[in-house]
Every structure is written in C-alpha cells, then in structure tokens.
Scaffold this active site. Sequence first.
Site, PDB file in Angstrom:
ATOM      1  N   ASP A 164      12.881  -5.862   5.086  1.00  0.00           N
ATOM      2  CA  ASP A 164      11.444  -5.588   5.151  1.00  0.00           C
ATOM      3  C   ASP A 164      10.661  -6.886   4.998  1.00  0.00           C
ATOM      4  O   ASP A 164       9.728  -6.970   4.216  1.00  0.00           O
ATOM      5  CB  ASP A 164      11.070  -4.582   4.052  1.00  0.00           C
ATOM      6  CG  ASP A 164       9.694  -3.974   4.287  1.00  0.00           C
ATOM      7  OD1 ASP A 164       9.267  -3.913   5.457  1.00  0.00           O
ATOM      8  OD2 ASP A 164       9.044  -3.585   3.309  1.00  0.00           O
ATOM      9  N   SER A 186       3.352   0.071  -2.541  1.00  0.00           N
ATOM     10  CA  SER A 186       3.616   1.459  -2.187  1.00  0.00           C
ATOM     11  C   SER A 186       3.961   2.301  -3.412  1.00  0.00           C
ATOM     12  O   SER A 186       3.778   3.492  -3.422  1.00  0.00           O
ATOM     13  CB  SER A 186       4.726   1.526  -1.151  1.00  0.00           C
ATOM     14  OG  SER A 186       5.736   0.610  -1.494  1.00  0.00           O
ATOM     15  N   ALA A 204       3.660   0.725  -6.891  1.00  0.00           N
ATOM     16  CA  ALA A 204       3.309   0.059  -8.147  1.00  0.00           C
ATOM     17  C   ALA A 204       1.939  -0.590  -8.086  1.00  0.00           C
ATOM     18  O   ALA A 204       1.467  -0.967  -7.018  1.00  0.00           O
ATOM     19  CB  ALA A 204       4.353  -1.010  -8.455  1.00  0.00           C
ATOM     20  N   VAL A 213       0.056  -3.907  -9.497  1.00  0.00           N
ATOM     21  CA  VAL A 213       0.530  -5.207  -9.965  1.00  0.00           C
ATOM     22  C   VAL A 213      -0.614  -5.941 -10.665  1.00  0.00           C
ATOM     23  O   VAL A 213      -1.714  -6.058 -10.111  1.00  0.00           O
ATOM     24  CB  VAL A 213       1.046  -6.057  -8.772  1.00  0.00           C
ATOM     25  CG1 VAL A 213       1.699  -7.330  -9.287  1.00  0.00           C
ATOM     26  CG2 VAL A 213       2.028  -5.267  -7.914  1.00  0.00           C
TER      27      VAL A 213
HETATM   28  P1  AMP Z   1       4.047  -4.920  -4.063  1.00  0.00           P
HETATM   29  O1  AMP Z   1       4.071  -3.681  -4.862  1.00  0.00           O
HETATM   30  O2  AMP Z   1       5.161  -5.851  -4.429  1.00  0.00           O
HETATM   31  O3  AMP Z   1       3.944  -4.699  -2.587  1.00  0.00           O
HETATM   32  O4  AMP Z   1       2.727  -5.717  -4.497  1.00  0.00           O
HETATM   33  C1  AMP Z   1       1.442  -5.383  -4.056  1.00  0.00           C
HETATM   34  C2  AMP Z   1       0.592  -6.633  -3.952  1.00  0.00           C
HETATM   35  O5  AMP Z   1       0.457  -7.239  -5.250  1.00  0.00           O
HETATM   36  C3  AMP Z   1       1.214  -7.726  -3.090  1.00  0.00           C
HETATM   37  O6  AMP Z   1       0.909  -7.559  -1.750  1.00  0.00           O
HETATM   38  C4  AMP Z   1       0.595  -8.991  -3.702  1.00  0.00           C
HETATM   39  O7  AMP Z   1      -0.697  -9.212  -3.179  1.00  0.00           O
HETATM   40  C5  AMP Z   1       0.483  -8.663  -5.166  1.00  0.00           C
HETATM   41  N1  AMP Z   1       1.667  -9.166  -5.884  1.00  0.00           N
HETATM   42  C6  AMP Z   1       2.866  -8.530  -6.006  1.00  0.00           C
HETATM   43  N2  AMP Z   1       3.714  -9.234  -6.729  1.00  0.00           N
HETATM   44  C7  AMP Z   1       3.083 -10.369  -7.087  1.00  0.00           C
HETATM   45  C8  AMP Z   1       3.459 -11.532  -7.837  1.00  0.00           C
HETATM   46  N3  AMP Z   1       4.673 -11.646  -8.359  1.00  0.00           N
HETATM   47  N4  AMP Z   1       2.551 -12.507  -7.984  1.00  0.00           N
HETATM   48  C9  AMP Z   1       1.317 -12.394  -7.420  1.00  0.00           C
HETATM   49  N5  AMP Z   1       0.907 -11.337  -6.709  1.00  0.00           N
HETATM   50  C10 AMP Z   1       1.770 -10.316  -6.526  1.00  0.00           C
END
Ligand code: AMP
Length: 420
Positions: free
Chosen positions: A145, A31, A33, A35
């Site tokens: 969440d 939402s 960032a 990644v």
């Molecule tokens: P987030 O902003 O944490 O919701 O991350 C968006 C998506 O990135 C997640 O739904 C994962 O598919 C991927 N992602 C986030 N953090 C990681 C992580 N530490 N390792 C691998 N994939 C990640």
Amino acid sequence: MVSRSRKSPEKQSGTVLLGKYELGRRLGVGSFAKVHVARSISTGELVAMKIIDKKKTIDSGMEPRIIREIEAMRRLQNHPNVLKIHEVMATKSKIYLVVEYAAGGELFEKLVRYGRLNESAARRYFQQLASALSFCHRDGIVHRDVKPQNLLLDKEGNLKVSDFGLSALPEHRSCNGLLHTACGTPAYTAPEVIAQRGYDGAKADAWSCGVFLFVLLAGYVPFDDANIVAMYRKIRKREYRFPSWISKQARSIIFKLLDPNPETRMSVDDVIETAWFQKSLEVRSDVVELDRFLEKEAKTNNVVTAFDLISLSSGLDLSGLLVGRMRKEKRFTAKVSADGVVEKAEMIGEKLGFRVEKKDEAKVVGLGKGRTAVVVEVLELAEGLVVAEVKVADGEEEEEETHWSELIVEFEEIVLSWHN
Ligand code: AMP
C-alpha cells in the site's frame, strides 16, 4: 491509567496518557486511528501516538490488520527509512501505538504545494523508498500500500515509510506464495492487484515505486481516468506520456517498473543496481533541507492543478463529477470469457425487449429501448481476466432509471466482482 477526565483523551491536548505521554495536537486521521503528536514525560522526546478505538476495530473486523501492522513494524526496526515503533499500550477500550514522529509530515502534501521535484531530489526520495522496500522484501514482508499518505518525512527531510496496516507477512501467503487480498490505492496499484488475482507482493511494490518516481518527476500520476476500463487499457498498453523534462535514464527505469506483466517487471532490487539509482547515493551532507529546497523549486516549476491534487491525495479521479449529470455506469470482472459476456449481453437484451446491435470488430454490444441507449464494452486484459463496462450512452433520466435497473440485475450471474 489514562488521567481522569470526562472528555475522551484525544480531544484534550495536554492530557497525560498512562502516566507516560503528554498528548499534543492532532496530526491526522487514518482509516482506523487518530494520530496525535505526544511528548514522553520521562525523556521529553516527541512521538506520534496512534489512538485506535478497540470497539470500532473489532466491530469492523480491523483487529487482524492492526496486529499485522504492529508485527510488521516490529520486525523492521533497523532501517532508517522505516517508521520506528516505540511501544504499544492498551486500555479496555483503546490501543495506543507509540511511533516515531515524522515532523516533516506527508511528502506529497509538500509536492502538491510546491510542484514537482528536480531529478536529484526525486532520486533521493526514490533511493530511500526503494531501500526501505528492499529491506522489507528481504525479510519476506511486502508493503502493498505504497501511496502518498504513507510516505512521511522526519525533521531532516528523510523519507519514512509508514502504515504497514495493509502489509502482508509471510504467513499470510497462500500455498503458492501469492497474495490474494486486493488493496492499495487505485492510482498506485499494480494491475494484477486491481484484478484481484493472486500476485507477488514484492513485484506489486515495484510497480508502486514506478508510479512514485513518475509522480515525483512529472508532478502528476501516470495513469488517470475516471473510467476503470479505460484505465486498465492504458495500463496494459503502457499508455502514459513522459513530460519532456524527464531524462532518458529515469524514463527507462519507470518504463521497466511500470511493466503490466509482473514476471518481466523490474524488481526493487534490480532498480537499486542501476547506474541512475547509484548516482550520488553516498552523498548525504549536501542534501538541501527540504522546505527551503521546495520553496526554490516552486518558483521554477508549474504548480500542480486541483485535479492532480485530488489524484495525488486520494488516488481517485473525481473529474467526472464536474461534467453535467452523471450517467449510469457499472463495471465488473467477469466469470466467463469475453465472448461469453458478449453473448450474455445479447441474450439479456433480447429477453428484455431491447434493440440489440453488435459491432463485429470489437467486443461491444449496443442495447436500445425507447430513448435509452446502453453500451456494453468488454475487454480481455490478460488470459482469463475479462473486465466489462455497462454504461448508459443516451437517454432521459426517468426512463433511463427503469431500463437500467431491469438490465443490470441480469448480469449478476456472470459477475465475479463489481468495481466502484
Ligand atoms: P495513518 O493512520 O497512519 O494513515 O495516519 C493518518 C495521518 O496522520 C497520516 O496521513 C499523517 O498525516 C499523520 N501521521 C501518521 N503517522 C504519523 C507520524 N508518525 N508522524 C507524523 N504524522 C503522522
């Protein structure tokens, strides 16, 4: 410094960030960032790099959320099932959050691909989630969440709870110790959170654990309805069906976790004490590597449907979109009693020249004008918590539009909050 380049760094695999990390492929977009996977130049270790655009987050008031995420993660470093945070870096325009890389990706992506799990595999993930949450609760931190996208797997297939972006630290509690921010994903969210009333965050997490266990074992979510009033009703009446293959002990745990009353609901710590949970807790060496296991499972299980996939991945049920024209409908939590909403609906109907029909036995009011028929249905979910649905039941599109607009504004006075 970010290496000199005209392109934004996240568009460029191979870019070296702040002289320390080499950026790799994009893993996902959250939402707030983007990644990426990245490699530490000094150690060669793979990490996940969350790149947050400062301007966007400040503009959308997200900065407190990010700070909360970082603070929460920093306090929870010592649990094997909580995603570790390595470091935080910033430039003028970006925040770089360096976290543990979960090479196995999202658990639910695999579930959607391969179907439900057998009981011992489900228990293992459930043990890991409950253990992480219990650890957080002990520290006064609640996740709030818990949903598919926040449950990642490392390369050994161990669960890693991520995204404490919505979690609440103790200092965010109101003076009575209850939380007031409504958040979370509908299909996984406790009823008291949806209702936007003060709630105990640890008990809300316990509810999400119940949904999680149900989904692992069943392959679909327990409460699913495009209509939020109908969904509330199902939740309140504990209206869900266990598929035949779920064991008695697992059913009992799910039933106690999916208790709509947070006061009587089983807590995460209570669940940990149950015999079902304790079974094979110590056994780690015989854990089957996830991908191989799931491939085997897929051959014997039903594969989840597209509808399950939508519910699992977004918490939304879009099935209503597929059945002809969408009729107008809106739902709200009311400021007044159920009788108050019924009276208001009748008054509005009379004022605007609608035919008014009240069904005595139920809190339902029918309003008719020309060929347009509108139904107002009121439901008292708990003491002081009234939800109403206003819905076009019949009519022609053009006429319906006019009657609907004049009608719906009149309810504003008694609306506490509108629902989507
Ligand atoms: P987030 O902003 O944490 O919701 O991350 C968006 C998506 O990135 C997640 O739904 C994962 O598919 C991927 N992602 C986030 N953090 C990681 C992580 N530490 N390792 C691998 N994939 C990640």
